[in-house]
Design an enzyme around this catalytic site. Structure first.
Site, PDB file in Angstrom:
ATOM      1  N   MET A  31       0.906  -1.374   0.077  1.00 47.64           N
ATOM      2  CA  MET A  31      -0.075  -0.065   0.004  1.00 47.64           C
ATOM      3  C   MET A  31       0.973   1.246   0.205  1.00 47.64           C
ATOM      4  SD  MET A  31      -1.947  -2.458   0.486  1.00 47.64           S
ATOM      5  CE  MET A  31      -1.060  -3.183   1.868  1.00 47.64           C
TER       6      MET A  31
ATOM      7  N   GLY B  22       0.354 -12.238   2.489  1.00 46.55           N
ATOM      8  CA  GLY B  22      -0.368 -11.123   2.056  1.00 46.55           C
ATOM      9  C   GLY B  22       0.469  -9.632   2.489  1.00 46.55           C
ATOM     10  N   CYS B  23      -0.605  -8.605   2.790  1.00 49.03           N
ATOM     11  CA  CYS B  23      -0.086  -7.268   3.037  1.00 49.03           C
ATOM     12  C   CYS B  23       0.998  -7.606   4.415  1.00 49.03           C
ATOM     13  CB  CYS B  23      -1.328  -6.260   3.192  1.00 49.03           C
ATOM     14  SG  CYS B  23      -0.548  -4.599   4.052  1.00 49.03           S
ATOM     15  N   PHE B  24       2.290  -6.949   4.216  1.00 50.29           N
ATOM     16  CA  PHE B  24       3.049  -7.086   5.419  1.00 50.29           C
ATOM     17  C   PHE B  24       2.600  -6.076   6.968  1.00 50.29           C
ATOM     18  CE2 PHE B  24       5.923  -4.670   2.429  1.00 50.29           C
ATOM     19  CZ  PHE B  24       5.534  -3.695   2.559  1.00 50.29           C
ATOM     20  N   TRP B  25       1.583  -5.076   6.701  1.00 45.47           N
ATOM     21  CA  TRP B  25       1.091  -4.620   7.799  1.00 45.47           C
ATOM     22  C   TRP B  25       0.688  -5.205   8.919  1.00 45.47           C
ATOM     23  CZ3 TRP B  25      -2.149  -0.226   4.792  1.00 45.47           C
ATOM     24  CH2 TRP B  25      -0.892   0.749   3.975  1.00 45.47           C
TER      25      TRP B  25
END
Length: 225
Positions: free
Chosen positions: A1, A54-57
């Site tokens: 993102m 998936g998104c590392f956040w």
């Protein structure tokens, strides 16, 4: 993102939250999976694990709340160092996966336990080249073992979970090898710094809720690091 995408993400995710986001948080739960039959022995000294889901956040947020985890870094695994930037990886042509590097104390938490949380809470291992709202190979489910021992544990646990049929669909998690490259500074500790960001509220806060409910003995109220 990427930073330039925050406004778009906020608009879309706020709309989703208005429609059904509350129910997502309320129904959050961990998938019940067995503990690994094969695990690395408890030992002294810090060790490192690299996992993509998936998104590392959200991955970072989950593992930062585990006792025994000393630090979590968001970054890119696989691919090469030159193209390990968010802008390049987002083209889906570099071969990287968004991933986290976890530094942990194996005397407090085992590699197998990290994998158990990875499969049951941190992501959905049955989604191919995507996680939730994010699509593309960079969001794939992959384990990057460091050394022969982690490779042995990861392969054994994948076989164990496949046989247990904890999910209605097949597990698509891959065992891969390659370097890890930290992401840009604005990605680090994102959930900690932006707890009210719509993406975090909808996609990642439920995971933290599920982690605390399913593994209270592992949960840490504060963040690692």
């Amino acid at each position: 993102m990427a930073q330039s995408s925050f406004a778009v993400i906020a608009t879309l995710t706020l709309a989703a939250w208005a429609v059904g986001g509350a129910s997502i948080a309320e129904s959050a739960r961990a998938v019940p999976v067995p503990a690994p039959k094969v695990d690395a022995p408890r030992s002294q000294g810090m060790q490192t694990a690299v996992l993509a889901g998936g998104c590392f956040w959200g991955m970072e947020a989950v593992f930062e709340h585990l006792k025994g985890v000393k630090s979590v870094t968001s970054g890119f695994a696989g691919g090469d160092a030159k193209s390990a930037t968010y802008e390049a990886v987002s083209t889906e042509r570099t071969g990287h996966a968004e991933a986290v590097r976890i530094v942990f104390d194996p005397a407090q938490i085992s590699y197998g336990t990290l994998l158990r949380v990875y499969f049951s809470v941190a992501h959905d291992p049955t989604q191919l080249n995507r996680q939730g709202p994010d699509t593309g190979p960079s969001y794939r489910s992959a384990i990057f073992p460091i050394g022969a021992e982690q490779d042995r544990v990861a392969r054994a646990y994948l076989a164990q979970l496949s046989a247990a049929k904890a999910w209605p669909r097949p597990i698509v998690t891959r065992i891969e090898h390659g370097g890890f490259y930290p992401a840009e500074a604005y990605h680090q500790n994102f959930a900690r710094r932006n707890p009210d960001h719509p993406y975090i509220r909808i996609n990642d806060e439920p995971k933290m809720t599920a982690l605390k409910a399913a593994y209270p003995a592992l949960w840490r109220d504060g963040w690692s690091g």
